[in-house]
Design a protein around this motif. Sequence first.
Motif, mmCIF file in Angstrom:
data_model
loop_
_atom_site.group_PDB
_atom_site.id
_atom_site.type_symbol
_atom_site.label_atom_id
_atom_site.label_comp_id
_atom_site.label_asym_id
_atom_site.label_seq_id
_atom_site.Cartn_x
_atom_site.Cartn_y
_atom_site.Cartn_z
ATOM 1 N N LYS A 18 0.851 -1.189 0.000
ATOM 2 C CA LYS A 18 0.000 0.000 0.000
ATOM 3 C C LYS A 18 0.885 1.236 0.000
ATOM 4 C CE LYS A 18 -3.996 -2.063 2.325
ATOM 5 N NZ LYS A 18 -4.924 -1.989 3.484
ATOM 6 N N TYR A 20 0.988 5.483 -0.288
ATOM 7 C CA TYR A 20 0.115 6.600 0.070
ATOM 8 C C TYR A 20 0.614 7.859 -0.630
ATOM 9 C CZ TYR A 20 -1.888 3.565 3.605
ATOM 10 O OH TYR A 20 -2.507 2.523 4.248
ATOM 11 N N SER A 23 2.344 10.473 1.595
ATOM 12 C CA SER A 23 3.483 10.031 2.413
ATOM 13 C C SER A 23 4.607 9.584 1.489
ATOM 14 C CB SER A 23 3.080 8.891 3.356
ATOM 15 O OG SER A 23 2.086 9.313 4.263
ATOM 16 N N SER A 26 6.336 6.238 2.022
ATOM 17 C CA SER A 26 5.666 4.998 1.616
ATOM 18 C C SER A 26 5.832 4.707 0.135
ATOM 19 C CB SER A 26 4.170 5.071 1.948
ATOM 20 O OG SER A 26 3.504 5.995 1.083
ATOM 21 N N CYS A 82 -4.411 6.808 -8.252
ATOM 22 C CA CYS A 82 -4.904 6.322 -6.963
ATOM 23 C C CYS A 82 -6.061 5.341 -7.144
ATOM 24 C CB CYS A 82 -5.360 7.494 -6.092
ATOM 25 S SG CYS A 82 -4.018 8.516 -5.473
ATOM 26 N N LEU A 111 -3.000 4.826 -2.501
ATOM 27 C CA LEU A 111 -4.139 5.399 -1.810
ATOM 28 C C LEU A 111 -3.924 6.888 -1.582
ATOM 29 C CD1 LEU A 111 -4.681 2.607 0.877
ATOM 30 C CD2 LEU A 111 -5.928 2.909 -1.258
ATOM 31 N N GLN A 112 -5.028 7.617 -1.537
ATOM 32 C CA GLN A 112 -4.943 9.040 -1.260
ATOM 33 C C GLN A 112 -4.681 9.270 0.228
ATOM 34 O OE1 GLN A 112 -8.091 11.466 -2.949
ATOM 35 N NE2 GLN A 112 -8.565 9.902 -4.489
ATOM 36 N N GLU A 114 -2.415 10.358 3.711
ATOM 37 C CA GLU A 114 -1.138 10.026 4.313
ATOM 38 C C GLU A 114 -1.270 8.774 5.156
ATOM 39 O OE1 GLU A 114 0.301 13.309 6.516
ATOM 40 O OE2 GLU A 114 0.402 14.675 4.795
ATOM 41 N N ARG A 115 -0.176 8.053 5.251
ATOM 42 C CA ARG A 115 -0.161 6.870 6.100
ATOM 43 C C ARG A 115 0.022 7.301 7.548
ATOM 44 N NH1 ARG A 115 4.419 2.467 5.047
ATOM 45 N NH2 ARG A 115 5.708 4.249 5.660
ATOM 46 N N SER A 120 -4.104 4.116 12.849
ATOM 47 C CA SER A 120 -4.811 3.091 12.091
ATOM 48 C C SER A 120 -5.031 1.872 12.967
ATOM 49 C CB SER A 120 -3.999 2.712 10.850
ATOM 50 O OG SER A 120 -4.645 1.671 10.148
#
Length: 212
Positions: A18, A20, A23, A26, A82, A111-112, A114-115, A120
């Motif tokens: 994944k 981001y 981020s 990532s 994304c 993914l849109q 930030e991690r 989480s």
Amino acid sequence: MSLNIKKIPVFVFPNSLKFYLGSKASHKQLLTLYNPYDFPVRFKVLSTAPNKYAVIDPEGSIGPRTLVDIVIRHTMPTIANCNFTDKFRISMQDHTTKQILGKREIDAILLQGERDDLSSDGDFHSVPFIERPSTSEDQRIFVTNRSLPVTHSTNYVIAIVIGLVCVVTLLLPTQQEVPHPSNIPTYLHVSVNFKLVLAYVLGLVSMVIFKP
């Protein structure tokens, strides 16, 4: 290794990647390939979207019972890319003949946002709130922070034992009290100074024992 082996399990971690958008850290991730077998294998990494990723060392060898880390970098982290699921295929091959022994596919998605690993919670959800019960019987279940009673019985026992030792020692003859033969061995005769110390200790112990 026998050449008639057609398929072996392929061990890869993590099971999905994944990335981001917000981020940058990532955008580069590690993919670990394991070889738990007692023979070397070759590996090869393929992708359904090779224009969006850069793989450092996409081909190589893994020794017996060892692992390798592969760096996968997302080269096109844009909003247009994304939420599209791409796939990586890791194939294991015979080290000599390059015959394919096994394959494994993992998903990769950008993914849109930030991690945020700290906030989480994954599959965990809040539990419903239950008011504290008012009955004394139920409170014994919920109240777990109450203090425990402190007992000094052990200290009293120790003080009594010390006092008895002092009394018995004080009853022994002193080294000067030997005008005539005694039934008590000489090595049990106690000096005057030592008896004075024991008397002082006995006084302290008595204060502890008889303290109201």
